[in-house]
Design a protein around this motif. Structure first.
Motif, PDB file in Angstrom:
ATOM      1  N   ILE A   1      -0.648   9.948   2.282  1.00  0.00           N
ATOM      2  CA  ILE A   1      -0.581   8.888   3.284  1.00  0.00           C
ATOM      3  C   ILE A   1      -1.120   7.609   2.654  1.00  0.00           C
ATOM      4  O   ILE A   1      -2.115   7.637   1.923  1.00  0.00           O
ATOM      5  N   LEU A   2      -0.455   6.484   2.933  1.00  0.00           N
ATOM      6  CA  LEU A   2      -0.827   5.212   2.325  1.00  0.00           C
ATOM      7  C   LEU A   2      -1.629   4.335   3.277  1.00  0.00           C
ATOM      8  O   LEU A   2      -1.414   4.356   4.497  1.00  0.00           O
ATOM      9  N   THR A   3      -2.506   3.558   2.710  1.00  0.00           N
ATOM     10  CA  THR A   3      -3.186   2.514   3.469  1.00  0.00           C
ATOM     11  C   THR A   3      -2.301   1.268   3.520  1.00  0.00           C
ATOM     12  O   THR A   3      -1.369   1.115   2.709  1.00  0.00           O
ATOM     13  N   LEU A   4      -2.599   0.369   4.445  1.00  0.00           N
ATOM     14  CA  LEU A   4      -1.914  -0.920   4.467  1.00  0.00           C
ATOM     15  C   LEU A   4      -2.102  -1.627   3.131  1.00  0.00           C
ATOM     16  O   LEU A   4      -1.184  -2.272   2.613  1.00  0.00           O
ATOM     17  N   ASP A   5      -3.269  -1.490   2.550  1.00  0.00           N
ATOM     18  CA  ASP A   5      -3.555  -2.136   1.278  1.00  0.00           C
ATOM     19  C   ASP A   5      -2.627  -1.628   0.184  1.00  0.00           C
ATOM     20  O   ASP A   5      -2.152  -2.407  -0.652  1.00  0.00           O
ATOM     21  N   GLU A   6      -2.341  -0.351   0.188  1.00  0.00           N
ATOM     22  CA  GLU A   6      -1.447   0.217  -0.823  1.00  0.00           C
ATOM     23  C   GLU A   6      -0.012  -0.253  -0.619  1.00  0.00           C
ATOM     24  O   GLU A   6       0.709  -0.519  -1.595  1.00  0.00           O
ATOM     25  N   VAL A   7       0.433  -0.376   0.626  1.00  0.00           N
ATOM     26  CA  VAL A   7       1.778  -0.891   0.884  1.00  0.00           C
ATOM     27  C   VAL A   7       1.865  -2.355   0.463  1.00  0.00           C
ATOM     28  O   VAL A   7       2.850  -2.788  -0.150  1.00  0.00           O
ATOM     29  N   ARG A   8       0.836  -3.124   0.781  1.00  0.00           N
ATOM     30  CA  ARG A   8       0.822  -4.538   0.366  1.00  0.00           C
ATOM     31  C   ARG A   8       0.920  -4.656  -1.154  1.00  0.00           C
ATOM     32  O   ARG A   8       1.669  -5.500  -1.682  1.00  0.00           O
ATOM     33  N   SER A   9       0.190  -3.827  -1.866  1.00  0.00           N
ATOM     34  CA  SER A   9       0.223  -3.880  -3.329  1.00  0.00           C
ATOM     35  C   SER A   9       1.622  -3.594  -3.857  1.00  0.00           C
ATOM     36  O   SER A   9       2.062  -4.203  -4.844  1.00  0.00           O
TER      37      SER A   9
END
Length: 392
Positions: A154-162
């Motif tokens: 599962i991804l964090t918003l931070d990981e999707v932004r990156s």
């Protein structure tokens, strides 16, 4: 409109001749140019690409939804937006996950059997990161299975932004506040996050001088870099209060506190949900108009109605075939009220064509490459090549 051919007809005495744009996106239902022009103008006013390609939970046709390969694929293929559902963990971390519970797309029943029906808000991020969010895809879609999908996180918003900020393409973020009543204050949390990471405000991302806008997606460098979406009226109000300058979309649904449905239409005992949704109707045109008026008066630049997929028999997941809330009159009414229309969730060329002919301004899609092909923007690289380049 792309790849248009001139179609010449004689009118009346043959003294008047004119041409109509046709081609892949158009057909017998095509309205005059004016409705198309309205949608284009509204999109441009909002800083949002017209004929937007919104990668629904990433490229969730070719990879497990909301996971790293799904978002990497969508970015590399050329999607305008990476779409995600925003939820918050017990320890306050913003994560990208759709369902209210973890059972459908993780192995939570194996890892936390006593908590399998609990909401994400009851788990810490560290607990969520213990789950396998990819193996379910291999089981459900064996033709597209990959051993590398086993164990995806599962991804964090931070990981999707990156992911959005990496690579040659720079898509925007299209973020839904998911079940926002479970997460009081999540709109303010999102604002703080976007400001901190320069996705809104005076310090928002700017394109580097050597960025080639003709060859690469650069939505992240435009005023429409972030689009906020919600089904909930209360969350739309909160989003508008927190981020009045950021484009917002009110998603549309029938019944259960949403747009009133025609109560004379009942689900058959043995009828599938998809078939029932396909028959459902709004209670009245006024009921539909009321929701558009609420959207407009509370800061939305557009609406996100649902679509009926022409095939909901398992070839494409039936969970994405809903009621038709983008009939011709509905799209026209939305445009007349100054609202653009982004349709969810459409995967097949015949449906892209049908709804484009009605004047919709963009699509949420699980099948990114198919929509890009339809809009005349195919990727130079195949899905297979992209996945292999990232060791998937």
């Amino acid at each position: 409109m792309m790849n248009a051919d001139a179609v010449i007809r004689q009118v009346m005495t043959g003294l008047v001749m004119f041409s109509l744009l046709s081609g892949p996106a158009l057909g017998s239902e095509h309205a005059p140019d004016e409705p198309m022009a309205v949608g284009k103008r509204l999109s441009e006013q909002s800083g949002i690409p017209w004929h937007a390609v919104i990668a629904h939970r990433g490229d969730s046709f070719d990879a497990p939804e909301s996971t790293r390969p799904a978002y990497l694929l969508a970015r590399a293929l050329g999607a305008d937006y990476l779409e995600l559902d925003l939820q918050r963990t017990k320890d306050g971390q913003l994560v990208a996950f759709h369902d209210d519970t973890l059972k459908r797309t993780t192995n939570v029943e194996e890892v936390f059997p006593e908590r399998a029906d609990d909401p994400i808000s009851s788990f810490t991020l560290a607990e969520l990161k213990q789950l396998d969010a990819g193996s379910w895809f291999n089981e459900r879609y064996p033709a597209r299975a990959r051993s590398s999908y086993k164990g995806l996180k599962i991804l964090t918003l931070d990981e999707v932004r990156s992911i959005a900020e990496g690579g040659d393409n720079h898509p925007g973020l299209y973020i839904e506040t998911k079940v926002p009543k479970q997460f009081p204050g999540i709109e303010a949390d999102l604002k703080a996050y976007l400001e901190t990471h320069h996705w809104m405000g005076d310090q928002a991302l700017q394109a580097p001088k050597n960025f080639d806008q003709k060859s690469h997606v650069g939505v992240a460098f435009t005023p429409g870099r972030v689009v906020l979406q919600t089904f909930e009226k209360s969350s739309l109000v909160n989003l508008q209060q927190q981020m009045p300058e950021v484009p917002k979309i009110l998603l549309l649904w029938l019944g259960d506190g949403y747009i009133p449905a025609d109560e004379s239409i009942r689900k058959g005992e043995d009828e599938s949900a998809a078939d029932f949704y396909a028959r459902e109707q709004v209670a009245s045109q006024q009921a539909y108009a009321d929701w558009l008026d609420f959207a407009k008066s509370n800061g939305a630049v557009g609406v996100g109605p649902s679509a009926v997929q022409s095939e909901h028999d398992g070839k494409f997941s039936s969970q994405f075939s809903y009621m038709d809330l983008a009939k011709r009159w509905m799209v026209d009414m939305s445009h007349e009220k100054g609202l653009l229309v982004h349709l969810y969730t459409v995967d097949q060329p015949q449906d892209f064509r049908t709804y484009s002919n009605r004047g919709v301004d963009g699509f949420f899609t699980n099948h990114t490459s198919a929509l890009l092909q339809f809009y005349g923007r195919p990727s130079d690289e195949s899905v297979e090549h992209i996945l292999r380049s990232w060791n998937y």
